[in-house]
Design a protein around this motif. Structure first.
Motif, short mmCIF file in Angstrom:
data_model
loop_
_atom_site.label_atom_id
_atom_site.label_comp_id
_atom_site.label_asym_id
_atom_site.label_seq_id
_atom_site.Cartn_x
_atom_site.Cartn_y
_atom_site.Cartn_z
N SER A 187 -31.74 39.82 58.73
CA SER A 187 -31.15 39.08 57.62
C SER A 187 -30.06 38.13 58.10
O SER A 187 -29.98 36.98 57.65
N LEU A 188 -29.21 38.59 59.03
CA LEU A 188 -28.15 37.74 59.54
C LEU A 188 -28.72 36.56 60.35
O LEU A 188 -28.18 35.45 60.30
N THR A 189 -29.80 36.83 61.08
CA THR A 189 -30.45 35.74 61.82
C THR A 189 -31.01 34.70 60.86
O THR A 189 -30.86 33.49 61.08
N ASN A 190 -31.65 35.17 59.79
CA ASN A 190 -32.21 34.25 58.79
C ASN A 190 -31.10 33.43 58.12
O ASN A 190 -31.26 32.23 57.88
N ALA A 191 -29.98 34.09 57.85
CA ALA A 191 -28.86 33.37 57.24
C ALA A 191 -28.29 32.33 58.20
O ALA A 191 -27.95 31.21 57.80
N SER A 192 -28.19 32.69 59.47
CA SER A 192 -27.70 31.74 60.47
C SER A 192 -28.64 30.55 60.59
O SER A 192 -28.19 29.39 60.72
N ASP A 193 -29.95 30.81 60.55
CA ASP A 193 -30.92 29.72 60.58
C ASP A 193 -30.75 28.81 59.36
O ASP A 193 -30.86 27.58 59.47
N ALA A 194 -30.50 29.43 58.20
CA ALA A 194 -30.30 28.64 56.98
C ALA A 194 -29.06 27.76 57.10
O ALA A 194 -29.06 26.61 56.64
N ILE A 195 -28.02 28.30 57.72
CA ILE A 195 -26.81 27.51 57.93
C ILE A 195 -27.11 26.31 58.82
O ILE A 195 -26.66 25.18 58.56
N GLY A 196 -27.90 26.54 59.88
CA GLY A 196 -28.29 25.44 60.75
C GLY A 196 -29.04 24.35 60.00
O GLY A 196 -28.82 23.15 60.24
N GLN A 197 -29.89 24.76 59.06
CA GLN A 197 -30.65 23.79 58.28
C GLN A 197 -29.75 23.02 57.33
O GLN A 197 -29.98 21.84 57.06
N LEU A 198 -28.70 23.68 56.82
CA LEU A 198 -27.76 23.00 55.93
C LEU A 198 -26.93 21.98 56.69
O LEU A 198 -26.60 20.91 56.17
N VAL A 199 -26.57 22.32 57.91
CA VAL A 199 -25.66 21.48 58.69
C VAL A 199 -26.40 20.32 59.34
O VAL A 199 -25.81 19.25 59.54
N GLU A 200 -27.69 20.47 59.63
CA GLU A 200 -28.42 19.43 60.34
C GLU A 200 -28.36 18.06 59.65
O GLU A 200 -28.10 17.04 60.32
#
Length: 206
Positions: A187-200
């Protein structure tokens, strides 16, 4: 200068999972906005008093009729509202406690929702006065609730923010954090990936 307001509401301050997720987003945001300004409000370190009849009465009292004690309450509320007004981006770290939001966050909400200041009543219903801001909510939960009737947080937070005029809201969830190490890490990995997508997109724009 772009201003980001970070509001963390975990009982564990910076050690809370919701705080750590919001911290990760803010760090990435700062990397794309080196001239940007970050204002942090930690509701664990500086709790907002819960609303009482006396505090609510301070908001209702006419300015010229306020006692010194009432003015102190209003001044405190005004400072919280000024932070919201000045922010272009709002980041909220949101843990789930017993199916609801932290009581300190509810107290914060109670101090920034003021008729004639952050919203007003019109012939067509209430109108939010805080607009044109982007809100990111990082929600951490021990179980799996998103998209189910037990997720009382998402609807409530969206409705409250919209009441103030904040309608551009994006949620990132980290769920199942108390359901074993594998569930937590995934779950934390998925959330981190989502953060990366928001920041890109922000990185591309910069």
């Amino acid at each position: 200068m772009t201003t980001l307001l970070q509001i963390n509401s975990s009982l564990f301050a910076g050690n809370g999972q919701s705080s750590q997720l919001s911290d990760k987003f803010v760090a990435a945001w700062k990397a794309t906005n080196p001239q940007g300004r970050v204002v942090t409000r930690d509701l664990s370190a500086e709790p907002v008093p819960h609303l009482t009849a006396e505090r609510f009465g301070s908001f209702l009292a006419a300015p010229e009729a306020r006692t010194p004690e009432q003015q102190t309450v209003v001044d405190f509320s005004d400072r919280l509202i000024d932070e919201l007004r000045a922010a272009d981006v709002i980041v909220l770290g949101l843990p789930m406690y017993n199916f609801g939001i932290p009581s300190t966050l509810k107290a914060y909400f109670d101090h920034v929702a003021r008729a004639g200041v952050t919203f007003r009543y019109t012939a067509n219903g209430p109108e939010g006065l805080l607009q044109s801001k982007k809100v990111y909510v990082f929600a951490a939960r021990g179980g799996l609730y998103a998209g189910t009737p037990r997720d009382s947080q998402t609807i409530y937070v969206r409705d409250f923010l919209a009441f103030l005029g904040l309608t551009d809201v994006e949620f990132v969830y980290a769920e199942g954090l108390a359901m074993g190490d594998e569930s937590k890490q995934k779950s934390l990995t998925n959330a981190s990936d989502a953060i990366g997508q928001l920041v890109e997109p922000l990185r591309t724009a910069a």
